[in-house]
Write a protein that holds these residues in place. Structure first.
Motif, PDB file in Angstrom:
ATOM      1  N   ASN A   1       0.817  -1.222   0.000  1.00 57.26           N
ATOM      2  CA  ASN A   1       0.000   0.000   0.000  1.00 57.26           C
ATOM      3  C   ASN A   1       0.850   1.271   0.000  1.00 57.26           C
ATOM      4  O   ASN A   1       0.444   2.285  -0.560  1.00 57.26           O
ATOM      5  CB  ASN A   1      -0.973  -0.019   1.182  1.00 57.26           C
ATOM      6  CG  ASN A   1      -2.151  -0.931   0.880  1.00 57.26           C
ATOM      7  OD1 ASN A   1      -2.258  -1.459  -0.220  1.00 57.26           O
ATOM      8  ND2 ASN A   1      -3.031  -1.121   1.836  1.00 57.26           N
TER       9      ASN A   1
ATOM     10  N   PHE B   1       0.344   4.278 -12.748  1.00 57.59           N
ATOM     11  CA  PHE B   1      -0.501   4.804 -11.669  1.00 57.59           C
ATOM     12  C   PHE B   1      -1.124   6.067 -12.222  1.00 57.59           C
ATOM     13  O   PHE B   1      -0.525   6.725 -13.073  1.00 57.59           O
ATOM     14  CB  PHE B   1       0.332   5.106 -10.419  1.00 57.59           C
ATOM     15  CG  PHE B   1       0.799   3.860  -9.721  1.00 57.59           C
ATOM     16  CD1 PHE B   1       0.057   3.310  -8.698  1.00 57.59           C
ATOM     17  CD2 PHE B   1       1.969   3.232 -10.119  1.00 57.59           C
ATOM     18  CE1 PHE B   1       0.472   2.146  -8.066  1.00 57.59           C
ATOM     19  CE2 PHE B   1       2.387   2.066  -9.502  1.00 57.59           C
ATOM     20  CZ  PHE B   1       1.631   1.521  -8.469  1.00 57.59           C
TER      21      PHE B   1
ATOM     22  N   ARG C   1       1.906   1.903  -3.516  1.00 56.02           N
ATOM     23  CA  ARG C   1       0.806   2.516  -4.259  1.00 56.02           C
ATOM     24  C   ARG C   1       0.677   4.004  -3.899  1.00 56.02           C
ATOM     25  O   ARG C   1       0.557   4.861  -4.771  1.00 56.02           O
ATOM     26  CB  ARG C   1      -0.493   1.758  -3.916  1.00 56.02           C
ATOM     27  CG  ARG C   1      -1.583   1.994  -4.864  1.00 56.02           C
ATOM     28  CD  ARG C   1      -2.698   0.963  -4.761  1.00 56.02           C
ATOM     29  NE  ARG C   1      -3.836   1.478  -5.481  1.00 56.02           N
ATOM     30  CZ  ARG C   1      -3.915   1.566  -6.785  1.00 56.02           C
ATOM     31  NH1 ARG C   1      -2.922   1.117  -7.528  1.00 56.02           N
ATOM     32  NH2 ARG C   1      -4.979   2.080  -7.375  1.00 56.02           N
TER      33      ARG C   1
END
Ligand SMILES: NC(=O)c1ccc[n+]([C@@H]2O[C@H](COP(=O)([O-])OP(=O)(O)OC[C@H]3O[C@@H](n4cnc5c(N)ncnc54)[C@H](O)[C@@H]3O)[C@@H](O)[C@H]2O)c1
Length: 450
Positions: A237, A278, A240
């Motif tokens: 996470n 992303f 990300r």
């Protein structure tokens, strides 16, 4: 009550689908997990402190958009039931905990849900059971918080099995950590195909958990310890969060330079190695990405270690709602209108596309910033016909009908739900600020990309 005393007999019961599984916390994570085990013909009991959720499930109804009532009714027919009575845990062979792990206002971990759950269940545990924490947390939680609490509050000097304790015999409780890795709204990767990472306190716990999850997941990944598994979830996470911050920063640079960041990301994505796409947006939301990195930075301070990437990413991502509001303000000014006298419609307030989840949504911050600037703010979201008062908001409003889009000075797309007809919405708007590139391919002077 389970009379298993060896790992081999525990595994044999699992093979025979005689294992009774308890899921604690029947939310976005726990309920789908309960249904998966139920589909595999296990006896599943769900535990939650929310009596309304328990009653809803026992009635065969659903409170999560993507879970159809038929699915709950099917599980009910197969023996699934929900309860608020933790004493029933004594009957279970495996206990999987899926309760919230939010942040306190000062960005430190709020472990109260995990702590109160473990304190409530500990007196109902016994040797031979497997207990797994699925909630996202800091490395060290299982070893330093869960295990001591179980041993302190468990009955009859209950012990947690540790490496070297023995071989096949289960003279204590098996404890493991296995993070939930679900991606809400992602319809391309079925949950069964997301490999399940597992780290047990003891090899017997790892073995039992690997076998248990192996019945519903196509692949399991056994790790050396709960801490390594806890860290794995946070790495995923944080990776990300940091990469989203990077594209959010580059988006602002690209806008200033007159370059389309989305075209750039698409082109970079053609590279067959070394690049993962992303996408920028109005900020980050959900129960995971805005929250989890702070679990690690909090923990890192106890080791006097810096986490500069996490802090910088947090800073960039948290500034995005302000950037969006500034863009709206400038777009209105170009039309001779001030933000203070403007009527603004937010399209999509869920934290991401096609989910009925408002937690940490950037729309909430944008709402607040616009109102503070004096704007009159409304919203439309097919997943939220009305919004009351939550942990961090008090909107108390109803979704505005899309037919009224033309009444607003500016329409701000925050969350790009797939149900929206973007061409029609742009056509009906005066100004359309797009934070998601949902209007790609639509040529209109009304669109402001941001
Ligand atoms: N939602 C996601 O997509 C997602 C993805 C990966 C990981 N996670 C992690 O999974 C965990 C659970 O998240 P969620 O989204 O399912 O939360 P949620 O809020 O949807 O559900 C949690 C449930 O736990 C119940 N609960 C709270 N305290 C309890 C207690 N003491 N005893 C029994 N039940 C209790 C609540 O009533 C609620 O039904 C969190 O740690 C989260 O970070 C969530």
């Amino acid at each position: 009550m389970n009379s298993t005393h060896t790992l081999s007999s525990w595994l044999a019961r699992l093979d025979a689908r005689e294992t009774h599984i308890a899921i604690i916390g029947l939310g976005y994570v726990g309920l789908p997990l309960a249904l998966l085990f139920s589909e595999e013909c296990f006896r599943v009991t769900g535990f939650d402190i929310d009596a309304e959720k328990v009653a809803t499930l026992n009635d065969g109804r659903s409170y999560i958009h993507r879970i159809e009532p038929e699915h709950i009714a099917g599980a009910r027919a197969a023996g699934f039931r929900a309860t608020t009575d933790f004493s029933e845990l004594h009957e279970c062979d495996a206990i999987l905990i899926c309760v919230p792990t939010p942040l306190h206002p000062d960005h430190t971990p709020d472990m109260s849900f995990v702590t109160s759950t473990v304190e409530a269940l500990a007196p109902h545990t016994h040797a031979g059971q497997l207990l797994v924490l699925e909630s996202t947390t800091y490395p060290g939680t299982t070893d330093e918080l869960i295990v001591p609490t179980l041993e302190r509050l468990g009955r009859n000097n209950l012990r947690v099995l540790r490496n070297g304790d023995g071989h096949d015999t289960l003279e204590g409780l098996m404890v493991a950590f296995s993070p939930e890795r679900e991606d809400p709204g992602n319809l391309t990767t079925p949950r069964r195909e997301i490999p399940k990472v597992i780290g047990g306190v003891d090899t017997r716990a790892t073995q039992a958990a690997v076998a248990l999850y192996g019945t519903i997941f196509n692949r399991t990944v056994a790790m050396s310890s709960p801490s390594a598994a806890e860290m794995t979830k946070l790495l995923e996470n944080i990776y990300r969060c940091v990469n989203i911050a990077l594209v959010n920063e580059l988006k602002q640079l690209c806008l200033a330079m007159g370059i389309d960041i989305w075209e750039v990301i698409d082109a970079a994505s053609t590279k067959p190695f070394g690049f993962q796409a992303f996408y920028p947006g109005p900020g980050i939301g959900g129960h995971c990405i805005p929250v989890d990195p702070f679990y690690l930075s909090w923990r890192a301070k106890q080791f006097n270690q810096p986490t500069r990437f996490i802090e910088l990413a947090g800073e960039v991502n948290e500034a995005m709602p302000g950037f969006v509001v500034h863009t709206v303000e400038r777009a209105l000014e170009r039309e001779g209108k001030s933000l203070a006298e403007a009527k603004v419609l937010l399209l999509g307030i869920a934290y991401k596309r096609d989910v009925d989840d408002l937690r940490e949504s950037p729309a909430l911050t944008i709402f607040d910033l616009l109102e503070r600037a004096g704007a009159s703010v409304s919203y439309n979201d097919p997943f939220f016909p009305e919004v009351g008062v939550g942990r961090k908001y008090a909107l108390k409003r109803q979704s505005t009908a899309l037919e009224r889009v033309g009444d607003f000075d500016c329409v701000l797309l925050v969350t790009d739900h797939s149900a929206y007809d973007y061409a029609a919405l742009v056509e009906a708007s005066k100004i359309f600020v797009d934070t998601r590139n949902a209007t790609r391919g639509i040529a209109s002077g009304k669109i402001v990309r941001c």
